[in-house]
Design a protein around this motif. Structure first.
Motif, PDB file in Angstrom:
ATOM      1  N   UNK A  12       0.879  -0.939  -0.269  1.00 25.24           N
ATOM      2  CA  UNK A  12      -0.121   0.267   0.089  1.00 25.24           C
ATOM      3  C   UNK A  12       0.997   1.324   0.216  1.00 25.24           C
ATOM      4  N   UNK A  13       2.265   1.375   0.461  1.00 27.79           N
ATOM      5  CA  UNK A  13       2.659   2.295   0.712  1.00 27.79           C
ATOM      6  C   UNK A  13       3.495   2.613  -0.329  1.00 27.79           C
ATOM      7  N   UNK A  14       4.197   1.346  -1.692  1.00 26.94           N
ATOM      8  CA  UNK A  14       4.948   2.047  -2.789  1.00 26.94           C
ATOM      9  C   UNK A  14       3.408   2.099  -3.539  1.00 26.94           C
ATOM     10  N   UNK A  15       1.920   1.637  -3.483  1.00 26.51           N
ATOM     11  CA  UNK A  15       1.615   2.302  -3.925  1.00 26.51           C
ATOM     12  C   UNK A  15       0.761   4.405  -4.058  1.00 26.51           C
ATOM     13  N   UNK A  16       0.711   4.112  -3.030  1.00 25.69           N
ATOM     14  CA  UNK A  16       0.529   5.462  -2.505  1.00 25.69           C
ATOM     15  C   UNK A  16       1.792   6.288  -3.219  1.00 25.69           C
ATOM     16  N   UNK A  17       3.267   5.919  -2.893  1.00 29.66           N
ATOM     17  CA  UNK A  17       4.133   6.820  -3.493  1.00 29.66           C
ATOM     18  C   UNK A  17       4.126   6.909  -4.933  1.00 29.66           C
ATOM     19  N   UNK A  18       3.570   5.830  -5.478  1.00 29.08           N
ATOM     20  CA  UNK A  18       3.829   5.688  -7.120  1.00 29.08           C
ATOM     21  C   UNK A  18       2.801   6.896  -7.087  1.00 29.08           C
ATOM     22  N   UNK A  19       1.923   6.821  -6.461  1.00 24.20           N
ATOM     23  CA  UNK A  19       0.236   7.982  -7.805  1.00 24.20           C
ATOM     24  C   UNK A  19       0.554   8.953  -7.138  1.00 24.20           C
ATOM     25  N   UNK A  20       1.558   9.496  -5.082  1.00 23.64           N
ATOM     26  CA  UNK A  20       1.872  10.838  -4.974  1.00 23.64           C
ATOM     27  C   UNK A  20       3.109  11.392  -6.466  1.00 23.64           C
ATOM     28  N   UNK A  37      -3.105  10.267 -17.505  1.00 21.07           N
ATOM     29  CA  UNK A  37      -3.253  11.455 -15.601  1.00 21.07           C
ATOM     30  C   UNK A  37      -3.948  10.099 -15.315  1.00 21.07           C
ATOM     31  N   UNK A  38      -5.635   9.796 -16.263  1.00 18.29           N
ATOM     32  CA  UNK A  38      -6.177   8.722 -15.624  1.00 18.29           C
ATOM     33  C   UNK A  38      -6.070   7.587 -15.881  1.00 18.29           C
ATOM     34  N   UNK A  39      -4.820   6.968 -16.040  1.00 19.66           N
ATOM     35  CA  UNK A  39      -3.772   5.654 -15.766  1.00 19.66           C
ATOM     36  C   UNK A  39      -2.855   5.871 -15.313  1.00 19.66           C
ATOM     37  N   UNK A  40      -2.908   6.658 -14.590  1.00 22.47           N
ATOM     38  CA  UNK A  40      -2.006   6.541 -13.359  1.00 22.47           C
ATOM     39  C   UNK A  40      -2.144   5.495 -11.211  1.00 22.47           C
ATOM     40  N   UNK A  41      -3.576   5.679 -11.313  1.00 20.11           N
ATOM     41  CA  UNK A  41      -4.049   4.742 -10.691  1.00 20.11           C
ATOM     42  C   UNK A  41      -3.262   3.413 -10.801  1.00 20.11           C
ATOM     43  N   UNK A  42      -3.747   3.044 -12.660  1.00 16.25           N
ATOM     44  CA  UNK A  42      -3.258   1.403 -12.909  1.00 16.25           C
ATOM     45  C   UNK A  42      -1.377   1.047 -13.457  1.00 16.25           C
ATOM     46  N   UNK A  43      -1.443   2.440 -13.445  1.00 13.32           N
ATOM     47  CA  UNK A  43       0.224   1.819 -13.683  1.00 13.32           C
ATOM     48  C   UNK A  43       1.058   2.191 -11.969  1.00 13.32           C
ATOM     49  N   UNK A  44       0.367   2.712 -11.521  1.00 13.99           N
ATOM     50  CA  UNK A  44       0.579   2.453  -9.660  1.00 13.99           C
ATOM     51  C   UNK A  44       0.392   0.854  -9.170  1.00 13.99           C
ATOM     52  N   UNK A  45      -0.944   0.397  -9.409  1.00 12.53           N
ATOM     53  CA  UNK A  45      -1.149  -1.142  -9.328  1.00 12.53           C
ATOM     54  C   UNK A  45      -0.349  -1.910  -9.809  1.00 12.53           C
ATOM     55  N   UNK A  46      -0.212  -1.830 -10.648  1.00 12.11           N
ATOM     56  CA  UNK A  46       0.895  -2.934 -11.574  1.00 12.11           C
ATOM     57  C   UNK A  46       2.480  -2.777 -10.898  1.00 12.11           C
TER      58      UNK A  46
END
Length: 49
Positions: A12-20, A37-46
């Motif tokens: 979760x920390x890595x996911x949030x850091x990537x999104x930020x 920009x709308x792909x940020x969450x997808x990229x962070x999840x991966x």
């Protein structure tokens, strides 16, 4: 069990850091990386897995 909690928190920390970090980039910088920009969450999840 404790190991699972630590692993999930770390993911979760890595996911949030990537999104930020990606959210701070301009649309032009994201485009240079091939990300919309709308792909940020997808990229962070991966990247968090």
């Amino acid at each position: 069990m404790f190991d699972t909690v630590v692993r999930k928190y770390s993911t979760w920390v890595k996911y949030r850091r990537t999104i930020d970090e990606l959210s701070r980039l301009s649309s032009r910088e994201l485009s240079d990386l091939g990300i919309h920009r709308n792909d940020i969450k997808f990229v962070a999840r991966r990247s968090a897995v």
